[in-house]
Design a protein around this motif. Structure first.
Motif, PDB file in Angstrom:
ATOM      1  N   PRO A 224       3.911  18.546  14.981  1.00  0.00           N
ATOM      2  CA  PRO A 224       3.460  19.938  14.929  1.00  0.00           C
ATOM      3  C   PRO A 224       3.562  20.663  16.274  1.00  0.00           C
ATOM      4  O   PRO A 224       3.984  21.817  16.328  1.00  0.00           O
ATOM      5  N   HIS A 225       3.170  19.990  17.384  1.00  0.00           N
ATOM      6  CA  HIS A 225       3.292  20.634  18.687  1.00  0.00           C
ATOM      7  C   HIS A 225       4.758  20.854  19.052  1.00  0.00           C
ATOM      8  O   HIS A 225       5.123  21.874  19.652  1.00  0.00           O
ATOM      9  N   LEU A 226       5.609  19.914  18.666  1.00  0.00           N
ATOM     10  CA  LEU A 226       7.031  19.998  19.002  1.00  0.00           C
ATOM     11  C   LEU A 226       7.713  21.168  18.302  1.00  0.00           C
ATOM     12  O   LEU A 226       8.514  21.892  18.892  1.00  0.00           O
ATOM     13  N   ILE A 227       7.369  21.365  17.022  1.00  0.00           N
ATOM     14  CA  ILE A 227       8.069  22.367  16.222  1.00  0.00           C
ATOM     15  C   ILE A 227       7.397  23.739  16.268  1.00  0.00           C
ATOM     16  O   ILE A 227       7.985  24.727  15.832  1.00  0.00           O
ATOM     17  N   SER A 228       6.210  23.831  16.830  1.00  0.00           N
ATOM     18  CA  SER A 228       5.445  25.084  16.774  1.00  0.00           C
ATOM     19  C   SER A 228       6.215  26.270  17.326  1.00  0.00           C
ATOM     20  O   SER A 228       6.300  27.327  16.684  1.00  0.00           O
TER      21      SER A 228
ATOM     22  N   ALA B  12      17.451  26.551  14.156  1.00  0.00           N
ATOM     23  CA  ALA B  12      18.691  25.994  14.700  1.00  0.00           C
ATOM     24  C   ALA B  12      18.926  26.433  16.142  1.00  0.00           C
ATOM     25  O   ALA B  12      19.560  25.711  16.925  1.00  0.00           O
ATOM     26  N   ASN B  13      18.414  27.590  16.496  1.00  0.00           N
ATOM     27  CA  ASN B  13      18.623  28.094  17.854  1.00  0.00           C
ATOM     28  C   ASN B  13      17.723  27.409  18.880  1.00  0.00           C
ATOM     29  O   ASN B  13      18.079  27.332  20.059  1.00  0.00           O
ATOM     30  N   ARG B  14      16.556  26.911  18.464  1.00  0.00           N
ATOM     31  CA  ARG B  14      15.570  26.410  19.426  1.00  0.00           C
ATOM     32  C   ARG B  14      15.114  24.971  19.194  1.00  0.00           C
ATOM     33  O   ARG B  14      14.684  24.302  20.126  1.00  0.00           O
ATOM     34  N   LEU B  15      15.188  24.498  17.941  1.00  0.00           N
ATOM     35  CA  LEU B  15      14.649  23.181  17.642  1.00  0.00           C
ATOM     36  C   LEU B  15      15.402  22.026  18.294  1.00  0.00           C
ATOM     37  O   LEU B  15      14.773  21.097  18.809  1.00  0.00           O
ATOM     38  N   PRO B  16      16.753  22.011  18.327  1.00  0.00           N
ATOM     39  CA  PRO B  16      17.455  20.842  18.875  1.00  0.00           C
ATOM     40  C   PRO B  16      17.048  20.480  20.296  1.00  0.00           C
ATOM     41  O   PRO B  16      16.794  19.308  20.600  1.00  0.00           O
ATOM     42  N   SER B  17      16.981  21.479  21.176  1.00  0.00           N
ATOM     43  CA  SER B  17      16.633  21.173  22.570  1.00  0.00           C
ATOM     44  C   SER B  17      15.191  20.688  22.680  1.00  0.00           C
ATOM     45  O   SER B  17      14.888  19.730  23.409  1.00  0.00           O
TER      46      SER B  17
ATOM     47  N   PRO C  29       9.675  26.744  18.016  1.00  0.00           N
ATOM     48  CA  PRO C  29      10.827  27.146  17.196  1.00  0.00           C
ATOM     49  C   PRO C  29      10.442  27.677  15.817  1.00  0.00           C
ATOM     50  O   PRO C  29      11.030  28.648  15.338  1.00  0.00           O
ATOM     51  N   PHE C  30       9.446  27.043  15.178  1.00  0.00           N
ATOM     52  CA  PHE C  30       9.058  27.493  13.844  1.00  0.00           C
ATOM     53  C   PHE C  30       8.451  28.889  13.908  1.00  0.00           C
ATOM     54  O   PHE C  30       8.728  29.736  13.046  1.00  0.00           O
TER      55      PHE C  30
END
Length: 553
Positions: free
Chosen positions: A496-500, A425-430, A502-503
C-alpha cells in the motif's frame, strides 16, 4: 430487478473463492481473459439484448417475456451452481451459463419498467419507477456484500441465492401478472436486430480486450483485433440507423430521439452510468489495495470489508431514490434530475481532495452524497423517459434506456481502467523497482517485476491477493530472502505505501474525468423539454387516443 443487477456485481467479490473452487490460477499465462469475461460477459449481454427483448415484449406481450425471463434466469442459476469441471473448462462453463443468466436478466430489465409504466397513472409513476430503478442500482452494490458473505461459506452459494427468489418469482409472475397493454402486431426486424447486436457487441467485446496487455504493451488498444472490432462495430451501428430509417416496421423507431425529453434523458443516463461504473471499480481497488491493509485488514478479507465500507453509497441510493421519485410526480423532474447530477459531480470533486489514507467519516459522507445524487437523478429520469413515448413503443424504449445504462457500465470499465493503468504505468515501475531492491530483492528480479503490466498488480488487489505474491511468487526469490525482509514484503503496509503515490496520480485522472462526465450529464438533463410531451404536441403521449388518463392494471 434487484436480483438481476445483484448478479452483475456479486461475482466481482466472489472471484477469489470461485477461482479457488475450480482450481484455476487467474494470473497464469492466458487466464486473465477468464477473469475479465466472468465480469464483463454479463454486462455485455444485458447491454446488447435489452432493446431486442423489449421490442419483442411490445409484439408478443411484455408480461410473457418478463415471465420467461424469470424461468431462464433461475435455470441458469441452477446450472452455474453445479459446475462439473475444473480449471479452464470450469471457467468456460461458468462464463457460458453467465451469458444464459444474462439473457434471462435482460428479459426482466427490458420489460419491468414498461410493465410498471402501463400499470401506474402518470401521477404515481415516478414513485413506482423510482422503487424499480433504485432496486436495480442498489443491487449492484449490495451484490458486493452478498458475494463476500456467501463466498466465505461456499462459492456455489453465490448462485444458490438466486434460487428462492427465482422459483417464488416465477410462480408468482405466472399466477398474478396480466397483460395491461395491447400488443403491437408486426414482423420482427431481423436486419435491424442483427446489426444492432453485432455492432454494439463488437464494440463492447473490443473494450474487454483493449484493457488486457498486448504484445509487450500495458493495454491492447493498438491490437488489430481491437481496432477492427471498434471500427467494424461503429460501421454496423451506422448501418443499423440506416436500416431503421427505411424499414416499414423497425426494431426501434429512431424518431423517438426527436423527442427532446427522451433523447436528453437517455444521454444523461449514459453519461451518468459511465461515471458511476468507474466509481464502483475505483473505490473497490482503493479500499482493497491500499486503505484496508493500511488499517490492519488482511488482503484475503479485504473484498468483504470493501463491500461493507461502501454501504453509505447504497444507503444514499435507497434514501433518495423513492423519495425523489415521489416528489417528482408532484413538482416535475428537472430540478431533481439536474440537481442530483450536480451533487453527484461535486462528490467526485470531494473525492479528488481526499488524501490516499483518508479519514473514513469524510469518505463515507462523500460516497453517501454520490449515492443520493444518483438516486435523485435515476428515478425521475426513468419516469420522464418512459412517460415521453407512446404506449405501443414502451418495451423498445425501456430496452433502449437499459442499453444506455448497461453500455455505460461496460464503457466505464474500459475508459476508467485505461486511465488508471496509464497513470500507474508512468510512475509505478520506478517506485516498485526501488522498493523491492530496498528489501534485498535482486536488481534483475525487481526490474522484471516492475516491467510486468500494471493490470496484474491491480487485479491482485481486486481479488484480495497480496500483489507481492503475484509479482515475486513465480521467481522463487521470496523464500531466499532474510526473514525480516520477507515479512516486510508480504506484510500489510509495504505494497500500500509503495503504490499510494502512483495510484493517487491515476485516481486524480479518473475522478476528474468522472466529475466532467457528471456535469455533462447535468447539462443534458437541463436541456430536456417538458417531460411527456412531443415537440409538436401539448398533450402527453403516454396513452392512446380515447384512453383514460389514469388507467390502472
Amino acid at each position: 430487478m434487484f436480483m438481476a443487477t445483484v448478479d452483475s456485481s456479486i461475482v466481482i467479490i466472489s472471484m477469489p473463492a470461485i477461482f479457488r473452487g475450480i482450481h484455476l490460477d487467474p494470473f497464469a499465462p492466458g487466464n486473465i481473459s477468464y477473469l475479465l469475461w466472468m465480469i464483463m460477459g454479463y454486462l455485455l449481454v444485458t447491454a446488447v439484448l435489452v432493446v431486442t427483448l423489449g421490442r419483442l415484449g411490445d409484439i408478443v406481450g411484455r408480461v410473457k417475456m418478463y415471465n420467461l425471463g424469470f424461468v431462464v434466469f433461475t435455470l441458469a442459476s441452477v446450472a452455474l451452481s453445479f459446475d462439473p469441471f475444473l480449471g479452464g473448462s470450469g471457467a468456460m462453463w461458468l462464463i457460458a451459463w453467465r451469458v444464459v443468466q444474462a439473457l434471462g436478466g435482460s428479459m426482466l430489465m427490458a420489460n419491468s419498467a414498461a410493465i410498471i409504466t402501463d400499470a401506474f397513472p402518470a401521477r404515481q409513476r415516478g414513485m413506482a419507477l423510482g422503487i424499480n430503478q433504485i432496486s436495480a442500482l442498489s443491487g449492484q452494490f449490495i451484490g458486493l456484500i452478498l458475494g463476500g458473505l456467501l463466498s466465505a461459506w461456499d462459492w456455489r452459494a453465490v448462485f444458490w441465492v438466486n434460487l428462492p427468489v427465482g422459483i417464488v418469482g416465477t410462480i408468482w409472475a405466472y399466477r398474478s401478472l396480466r397483460e395491461t397493454s395491447a400488443r403491437t402486431h408486426s414482423r420482427i426486424d431481423w436486419w435491424g436486430n442483427l446489426t444492432f447486436a453485432a455492432g454494439l457487441g463488437a464494440i463492447l467485446i473490443s473494450i474487454t480486450y483493449g484493457i488486457q496487455p498486448y504484445a509487450g504493451h500495458t493495454m491492447g488498444w493498438t491490437s488489430p483485433k481491437v481496432l477492427a472490432g471498434l471500427i467494424g462495430g461503429a460501421v454496423l451501428l451506422v448501418a443499423f440507423c440506416v436500416i431503421e430509417s427505411r424499414v416499414e416496421q423497425p426494431m426501434f423507431h429512431l424518431a423517438l430521439f426527436r423527442n427532446r425529453a427522451f433523447a436528453a434523458g437517455n444521454a444523461a443516463s449514459l453519461l451518468a452510468s459511465v461515471a458511476r461504473g468507474g466509481l464502483q471499480f475505483m473505490l473497490i481497488i482503493w479500499l482493497q489495495g491500499i486503505w484496508l491493509p493500511l488499517h490492519g485488514y488482511d488482503f484475503a478479507d479485504a473484498p468483504l470489508w470493501a463491500g461493507i465500507f461502501l454501504l453509505p453509497l447504497t444507503a444514499g441510493f435507497l434514501i433518495a431514490g423513492p423519495v425523489c421519485g415521489w416528489l417528482s410526480d408532484r413538482y416535475g423532474v428537472r430540478f431533481f434530475t439536474t440537481g442530483g447530477l450536480v451533487l453527484f459531480s461535486l462528490s467526485f470533486i470531494g473525492l479528488l481532495l481526499l488524501p490516499i489514507d483518508f479519514p473514513y467519516w469524510a469518505f463515507a459522507l462523500l460516497i453517501m452524497c454520490n449515492g443520493m445524487g444518483s438516486g435523485m437523478f435515476s428515478a425521475p429520469n426513468t419516469s420522464a423517459i418512459m412517460s415521453s413515448v407512446p404506449v405501443t413503443h414502451r418495451g423498445a424504449a425501456s430496452g433502449m434506456r437499459s442499453t444506455f445504462q448497461n453500455s455505460g457500465m461496460s464503457l466505464s470499465i474500459g475508459i476508467f481502467f485505461s486511465l488508471l493503468i496509464v497513470g500507474l504505468a508512468n510512475r509505478l515501475p520506478s517506485a516498485l523497482s526501488a522498493g523491492l531492491q530496498s528489501q534485498g530483492v535482486p536488481a534483475a528480479t525487481a526490474a522484471h517485476a516492475a516491467s510486468l503490466p500494471p493490470v496484474s498488480t491491480v487485479f491482485s488487489a481486486f481479488l484480495g491477493i497480496n500483489p507481492i505474491d503475484t509479482l515475486l511468487g513465480p521467481s522463487g526469490v521470496l523464500p531466499t530472502l532474510p526473514a525480516h525482509n520477507r515479512a516486510v514484503l508480504t506484510g500489510k503496509e509495504f505494497f500500500p505505501h509503495l503504490i499510494s503515490g502512483p495510484f493517487h496520480h491515476g485516481l486524480l485522472i479518473v475522478f476528474a474525468a468522472a466529475a466532467a462526465m457528471g456535469l455533462l450529464a447535468a447539462t443534458a438533463s437541463l436541456l430536456r423539454g417538458t417531460p411527456g410531451l412531443r415537440p409538436d404536441q401539448t398533450t402527453p403521449v403516454d396513452k392512446p387516443a380515447g384512453e383514460p388518463a389514469d388507467r390502472r392494471s
